[in-house]
Every structure is written in structure tokens, then in C-alpha cells.
Design an enzyme around this catalytic site. Structure first.
Site, PDB file in Angstrom:
ATOM      1  N   LYS A  33     -13.326  -4.972   6.138  1.00 35.59           N
ATOM      2  CA  LYS A  33     -12.289  -4.321   6.932  1.00 35.59           C
ATOM      3  C   LYS A  33     -11.073  -4.023   6.046  1.00 35.59           C
ATOM      4  CE  LYS A  33     -10.396  -8.757   8.491  1.00 35.59           C
ATOM      5  NZ  LYS A  33      -9.989  -9.567   9.653  1.00 35.59           N
ATOM      6  N   ARG A 129      -6.452 -16.080  19.935  1.00 37.05           N
ATOM      7  CA  ARG A 129      -6.195 -14.688  19.588  1.00 37.05           C
ATOM      8  C   ARG A 129      -7.086 -13.844  20.492  1.00 37.05           C
ATOM      9  NH1 ARG A 129      -6.863 -13.167  13.322  1.00 37.05           N
ATOM     10  NH2 ARG A 129      -9.066 -13.445  13.894  1.00 37.05           N
ATOM     11  N   TYR A 253      18.239  -4.257  -9.604  1.00 36.17           N
ATOM     12  CA  TYR A 253      19.099  -4.176  -8.424  1.00 36.17           C
ATOM     13  C   TYR A 253      19.679  -5.538  -8.066  1.00 36.17           C
ATOM     14  CZ  TYR A 253      17.502   0.556  -7.194  1.00 36.17           C
ATOM     15  OH  TYR A 253      17.243   1.903  -7.178  1.00 36.17           O
ATOM     16  N   MET A 301      11.205   0.137  -6.428  1.00 31.63           N
ATOM     17  CA  MET A 301      10.166   0.911  -5.769  1.00 31.63           C
ATOM     18  C   MET A 301       9.043   1.291  -6.729  1.00 31.63           C
ATOM     19  SD  MET A 301      10.458   4.500  -3.653  1.00 31.63           S
ATOM     20  CE  MET A 301      11.402   3.802  -2.298  1.00 31.63           C
TER      21      MET A 301
END
Length: 357
Positions: A33, A129, A253, A301
Site C-alpha cells: 500500500k 480502529r 534558516y 525545502m
């Protein structure tokens, strides 16, 4: 071209599948999956189809992709169907189907099916679940048989805490499952990767290896079978810039890292837009020019910075392994306070190159 890439070792994939079979003696559905946890579902299925007992995916869209690629092996829909009108497609493509809710059972009873289904009847043994309540399990089994629309039923459940080897919850869930299936004659599927690797006393006719298939461990501690896994994905890129910085200079950053001494910094073409975890902190391991080093400062990024100070052989164009056979994905995930499942599934924008076919 941008040097970031993911190398997928299909021979390692086959080794890990065979290991799951070896240590359990059971039939194994390869869980592919979420695009095979970011490894490429079609290529993974093609690599395993000759030996796999079948595959497991989350939903019919993922299953249809496999059939369109020519995969004819059994495919189990782990979430079953979401609408009753999916049932004709399930029949047409010969998918196996999890039934985890009473409404799904009712939809099968009411459907006009051209041939019977293979159903995996899921019990909620305590994860809460999806799955049928234990009080409904016997009746659901009998109703499926009585419907005349089911050729085979496999009894299944899912462990919530099997990756915690000292936790009693798995034994409690097993007791609930055993009580709920008393008197039912059918094959059983209980074991996912952590229970395949860490719970040898759990009986299961079918196992469902997921994360272990890709060579990563669900455990935070050392574990015997984990040591035999072979990492399938190597995420790598290259140094695209080298900076010589004096002490006291910020890197990246937010000035999250300040050089404590004169340092040599490498900038790598890899960032959170590629799926590398943004929250990986300074100190997260990398391999550069064959030598272990570390991440410095905040991940951007498209770029991140690494320490080249003690790697004199590294420079512009040096290969950097972000995770793979030397830097385990589980170690990167631990540093970033996440799990290897997530960092694999988050991978994007990076081309995948396959070897070991």
C-alpha cells in the site's frame, strides 16, 4: 540534472520477503500500500510476483493500478470497499476483500454477484480502529457463509502494540481473537511486521510483512531478525556547494546551528520537498564520501547542510547517503522523532532507479 535519487534494490526486497516466510513458515501477503511505502508499487509487485503468495493494498485504486500493470497475483483490499458499487469491480478483477463493518456484510448479502468473493473477516481485538466487535464475529461469519456469495473466509485481526516486546497488550488481543473465533473453521492472519519479527509464538496461516519488506525495523531496540534485514532504498544526492566558515557563524534558516569553531560545510541537493524530514535536527547521521558525518542546522525545502570538517576527501560533487545500507532509515527517523514508515511514504520528487531485477 539535480542529483537527488532513490536507488531501489529489488534483490534486497526479495531477500526480506523470503525472510518473512522463513521465520514464520506461513504464507505471506506482501504489503505494498501507499505506493509500496514510497518504493514504487508496480515495480515492487513485478519483482515479487513469481514468489509472492499475494499482495495487500489499502484500497481499490491501488489494486487497479496493479492489474493495469499486468499483475495477476491475489490482491487483498485491506480497507475493503468504501461503497457497495465497488463490488462488481472487486469481482471483475478477482480481488480479495476485507470485511470490517456490518454495513459491508449487509452490502454483500444484498448484492447480485456473478461469482463468490474471498473475504478476510476482520475482528477488532482491541486496536479500536476498524473491525467487527467480538460479539458480532460469529454471526458475521455464519451470515457470510449463508449468503452463498463467499467462496472462502480468512479470519484476521491487527496488533496495536506488537512493536513493544515487553507489552502485554498483544497477548490480550490474541486472547480476545482466540475467544471470538472459537468453533470457526478457517485460516487465520494475525502477524504484521513487528509480530512476524518479535512474536514467534503467535500462530498465523497468513502473515502480512510491511515495513520489514523494505528492510527497516519497527523496533527501537536491537532485534535478531532486524539484523538480518537488507535495506531496499538508498536515498542519495551530492554536495553542490562547499563553504568555509569561521567560528560563530549561523548556518541555515533560524540560525539553529552556530559554528563552534572554524568549519567546512557542504550544501546537499535534498530537502523537505523531496520528503527528507524537516524536523531532522543537527546531528542526524549522513554518509559523505564513504565517511559518517552529520546534518547541520534546519532542513530547507530543497537543500540541507552537512559537516565536512573532518571529511577532507569530500568536496563539490561528493555523494551523500541520506539513508540506505550505511545510514539506516530507522536512525534518521528516530533523530527526527518520527518512524521509517513516514519518511519512506513522504518521499516525492526524487526519481527511483531500480537494480537487482
Amino acid at each position: 540534472m539535480r542529483p537527488a535519487r532513490a536507488l531501489i534494490d529489488l534483490q534486497a526486497l526479495r531477500h526480506n520477503y523470503q525472510l518473512a516466510r522463513e521465520v514464520t513458515g506461513a504464507k505471506a501477503l506482501a504489503v505494498i500500500k501507499a505506493d509500496a511505502y514510497g518504493h514504487g508499487a508496480v515495480r515492487v509487485a513485478q519483482a515479487l510476483e513469481a514468489e509472492a503468495d499475494g499482495f495487500a493494498v489499502a484500497c481499490i485504486e491501488e489494486a487497479l493500478e496493479l492489474r493495469a500493470a499486468g499483475i495477476r497475483a491475489p490482491v487483498l483490499l485491506l480497507e475493503g470497499f468504501f461503497e457497495a458499487d465497488e463490488l462488481p469491480l472487486i469481482i471483475e478483477h478477482d480481488f480479495w476483500c476485507v470485511v470490517h463493518s456490518l454495513w459491508q456484510l449487509e452490502a454483500i448479502e444484498q448484492a447480485a454477484l456473478s461469482k463468490p468473493l474471498t473475504v478476510w473477516l476482520k475482528l477488532d481485538s482491541g486496536m479500536h480502529r476498524v473491525g467487527l466487535h467480538p460479539k458480532d464475529y460469529h454471526e458475521a461469519y455464519q451470515r457470510l457463509l449463508a449468503s452463498g456469495k463467499v467462496a472462502k473466509i480468512v479470519l484476521m485481526s491487527h496488533f496495536a502494540r506488537a512493536d513493544e516486546l515487553d507489552c502485554v497488550r498483544s497477548n490480550e488481543q490474541l486472547a480476545i481473537f482466540d475467544a471470538a473465533r472459537q468453533g470457526l473453521s478457517a485460516e487465520v492472519s494475525l502477524r504484521n511486521s513487528p509480530s512476524v519479527m518479535g512474536w514467534p509464538n503467535v500462530s498465523s496461516d497468513w502473515v502480512r510483512p510491511g515495513i520489514m519488506l523494505y528492510g527497516s525495523t519497527p523496533f527501537t531496540e536491537d532485534q535478531a531478525i532486524a539484523a538480518r534485514l537488507q535495506p531496499v532504498m538508498t536515498l542519495e544526492s551530492k554536495v553542490i556547494c562547499v563553504r568555509e566558515l569561521p567560528a560563530g557563524e549561523p548556518v541555515g534558516y533560524g540560525a539553529k546551528f552556530i559554528t563552534p569553531k572554524p568549519m567546512r560545510i557542504g550544501v546537499v541537493a535534498m530537502g523537505y520537498a523531496d520528503g527528507y524530514p524537516r524536523h531532522a535536527p543537527t546531528g542526524t547521521p549522513v554518509l559523505v564520501a564513504g565517511q559518517r558525518s552529520q546534518l547541520l542546522g534546519r532542513v530547507s525545502m530543497d537543500m540541507l547542510c552537512i559537516d565536512l570538517t573532518d571529511v577532507p576527501q569530500a568536496g563539490l560533487g561528493s555523494t551523500v547517503e541520506l539513508w540506505g545500507k550505511n545510514i539506516l532509515a530507522s536512525d534518521v527517523a528516530t533523530a527526527a522523532e518520527t518512524i521509517p514508515y513516514q519518511i519512506f511514504c513522504n518521499l516525492r520528487r526524487v526519481p527511483r532507479l531500480y537494480c537487482g531485477t
